[in-house]
Design a protein around this motif. Structure first.
Motif, PDB file in Angstrom:
ATOM      1  N   GLU A 117       0.826  -1.211   0.000  1.00 39.99           N
ATOM      2  CA  GLU A 117       0.000   0.000   0.000  1.00 39.99           C
ATOM      3  C   GLU A 117       0.861   1.262   0.000  1.00 39.99           C
ATOM      4  O   GLU A 117       0.518   2.262  -0.661  1.00 39.99           O
ATOM      5  CB  GLU A 117      -0.940  -0.013   1.195  1.00 39.99           C
ATOM      6  CG  GLU A 117      -2.004  -1.101   1.116  1.00 39.99           C
ATOM      7  CD  GLU A 117      -2.834  -1.218   2.382  1.00 39.99           C
ATOM      8  OE1 GLU A 117      -3.804  -1.998   2.370  1.00 39.99           O
ATOM      9  OE2 GLU A 117      -2.500  -0.540   3.390  1.00 39.99           O
ATOM     10  N   SER A 118       1.968   1.231   0.726  1.00 38.44           N
ATOM     11  CA  SER A 118       2.868   2.384   0.753  1.00 38.44           C
ATOM     12  C   SER A 118       3.493   2.615  -0.615  1.00 38.44           C
ATOM     13  O   SER A 118       3.621   3.762  -1.076  1.00 38.44           O
ATOM     14  CB  SER A 118       3.955   2.186   1.807  1.00 38.44           C
ATOM     15  OG  SER A 118       3.411   2.184   3.115  1.00 38.44           O
ATOM     16  N   ALA A 119       3.895   1.533  -1.288  1.00 43.02           N
ATOM     17  CA  ALA A 119       4.456   1.666  -2.634  1.00 43.02           C
ATOM     18  C   ALA A 119       3.440   2.280  -3.586  1.00 43.02           C
ATOM     19  O   ALA A 119       3.772   3.158  -4.398  1.00 43.02           O
ATOM     20  CB  ALA A 119       4.916   0.303  -3.139  1.00 43.02           C
ATOM     21  N   ASP A 120       2.196   1.828  -3.488  1.00 44.87           N
ATOM     22  CA  ASP A 120       1.144   2.387  -4.342  1.00 44.87           C
ATOM     23  C   ASP A 120       0.928   3.866  -4.042  1.00 44.87           C
ATOM     24  O   ASP A 120       0.711   4.680  -4.961  1.00 44.87           O
ATOM     25  CB  ASP A 120      -0.163   1.618  -4.132  1.00 44.87           C
ATOM     26  CG  ASP A 120      -0.093   0.182  -4.635  1.00 44.87           C
ATOM     27  OD1 ASP A 120       0.847  -0.138  -5.415  1.00 44.87           O
ATOM     28  OD2 ASP A 120      -0.963  -0.620  -4.244  1.00 44.87           O
TER      29      ASP A 120
ATOM     30  N   GLY B 261       3.972  10.539  -4.452  1.00 42.24           N
ATOM     31  CA  GLY B 261       5.353  10.936  -4.241  1.00 42.24           C
ATOM     32  C   GLY B 261       5.872  10.599  -2.856  1.00 42.24           C
ATOM     33  O   GLY B 261       5.109  10.271  -1.934  1.00 42.24           O
ATOM     34  N   VAL B 262       7.183  10.683  -2.703  1.00 43.26           N
ATOM     35  CA  VAL B 262       7.848  10.282  -1.455  1.00 43.26           C
ATOM     36  C   VAL B 262       7.528  11.249  -0.319  1.00 43.26           C
ATOM     37  O   VAL B 262       7.244  10.836   0.806  1.00 43.26           O
ATOM     38  CB  VAL B 262       9.373  10.190  -1.662  1.00 43.26           C
ATOM     39  CG1 VAL B 262      10.071   9.852  -0.341  1.00 43.26           C
ATOM     40  CG2 VAL B 262       9.719   9.153  -2.716  1.00 43.26           C
TER      41      VAL B 262
ATOM     42  N   LYS C  44      14.725   9.167  -4.680  1.00 39.65           N
ATOM     43  CA  LYS C  44      14.014   8.962  -5.937  1.00 39.65           C
ATOM     44  C   LYS C  44      12.784   8.089  -5.704  1.00 39.65           C
ATOM     45  O   LYS C  44      12.864   7.074  -5.017  1.00 39.65           O
ATOM     46  CB  LYS C  44      14.930   8.297  -6.957  1.00 39.65           C
ATOM     47  CG  LYS C  44      16.207   9.080  -7.270  1.00 39.65           C
ATOM     48  CD  LYS C  44      15.892  10.382  -7.982  1.00 39.65           C
ATOM     49  CE  LYS C  44      17.142  11.071  -8.504  1.00 39.65           C
ATOM     50  NZ  LYS C  44      18.021  11.556  -7.416  1.00 39.65           N
ATOM     51  N   PRO C  45      11.639   8.462  -6.258  1.00 43.02           N
ATOM     52  CA  PRO C  45      10.414   7.707  -5.982  1.00 43.02           C
ATOM     53  C   PRO C  45      10.476   6.252  -6.399  1.00 43.02           C
ATOM     54  O   PRO C  45       9.943   5.379  -5.708  1.00 43.02           O
ATOM     55  CB  PRO C  45       9.337   8.478  -6.760  1.00 43.02           C
ATOM     56  CG  PRO C  45      10.061   9.364  -7.715  1.00 43.02           C
ATOM     57  CD  PRO C  45      11.382   9.653  -7.093  1.00 43.02           C
TER      58      PRO C  45
END
Length: 265
Positions: free
Chosen positions: A138-141, A147-148, A180-181
């Motif tokens: 979920e965090s990656a999505d 964005g980060v 970097k994202p």
């Protein structure tokens, strides 16, 4: 700016702080940051540890001032551990006290399993050894969509607790935004589903597990289980603290590590 060529794709940034007595040959402590972070997150630890040990801070592959690989790089905890070993080779350090925070501590667990002969002690701080829930996917999505920096800000209560110092929270988010994202997304997706349980059962190095009390995202039983799985490991919990205690209570945690290192010799 000290760097070392780890391989064809990585120029690694590192810093060495050593304020020990000049007639001593001190042991080396390596400080490994977590995902989305960099060597600056150890700002308050260095003055405490570097009077007694040679302290090495590094930016892992893809983070801080180290080279970010292109999208599609084959991330792995084994690879991160190998990068550390090559840095130590460059520094001519055979055995190290490895201190890692969050995923940096996870890499420390892998390093102690993968290179047992190179670990004098291991400390993890709010570090997972299992990545079985939906949080990492979920965090990656979320990072992919927002964005980060937005991810850092949205998760700040988990990181620093509900009463976070606003200035610290702002600095924290700005530092994470430098990453970097695709590095954050791909490392999070790699970690999803990983389980180091069987590996950490085999760790032989003296180990300290640092954790907060129960707080959002940090149930104490996770850290108690880690302590119980690693033979002879010790647990240091910061009473009344929530979130990543290595950042909210750095002096307390660094002094606990200093006491631990003195006890293991």
């Amino acid at each position: 700016m000290p760097t070392v060529r780890i391989d064809d794709a990585l120029e690694m940034f590192y810093r060495v702080d050593d304020f020990t007595d000049p007639w001593r040959t001190p042991d080396t402590v390596l400080l490994h940051h977590g995902n989305g972070k960099n060597h600056r997150f150890w700002w308050a630890w260095v003055p405490i540890l570097a009077r007694h040990y040679r302290v090495v801070r590094m930016d892992a592959r893809g983070f801080g001032d180290s080279t970010a690989p292109p999208s599609g790089y084959p991330w792995s905890v084994e690879g991160f551990a190998t990068d550390v070993a090559r840095l130590l080779d460059h520094l001519k350090v055979q055995k190290v006290h490895f201190v890692g925070e969050t995923v940096g501590g996870t890499i420390g667990l892998q390093f102690a399993y993968q290179y047992p002969e190179r670990v004098k002690s291991l400390t993890t701080s709010t570090s997972p050894f299992q990545f079985l829930g939906p949080y990492y996917r979920e965090s990656a999505d979320f990072v992919q969509k927002n964005g980060v920096e937005a991810w850092a800000r949205s998760s700040m209560s988990r990181r620093l607790g509900k009463d976070a110092n606003p200035a610290l929270a702002e600095w924290y988010a700005q530092q994470m935004s430098r990453t970097k994202p695709w590095v954050v997304m791909e490392t999070l997706r790699y970690l999803q589903g990983k389980d180091l349980t069987e590996r950490i059962r085999r760790i032989k190095a003296p180990t300290l597990v640092i954790a907060p009390g129960d707080s959002v995202g940090h149930p104490s039983e996770v850290y108690r289980e880690q302590q119980q799985l690693i033979p002879g490991a010790r647990l240091f919990m910061v009473p009344g603290a929530g979130g990543f205690v290595q950042h909210t209570h750095p002096d307390v945690c660094a002094n606990a590590v200093l006491d631990f290192l003195r006890s293991v010799g």
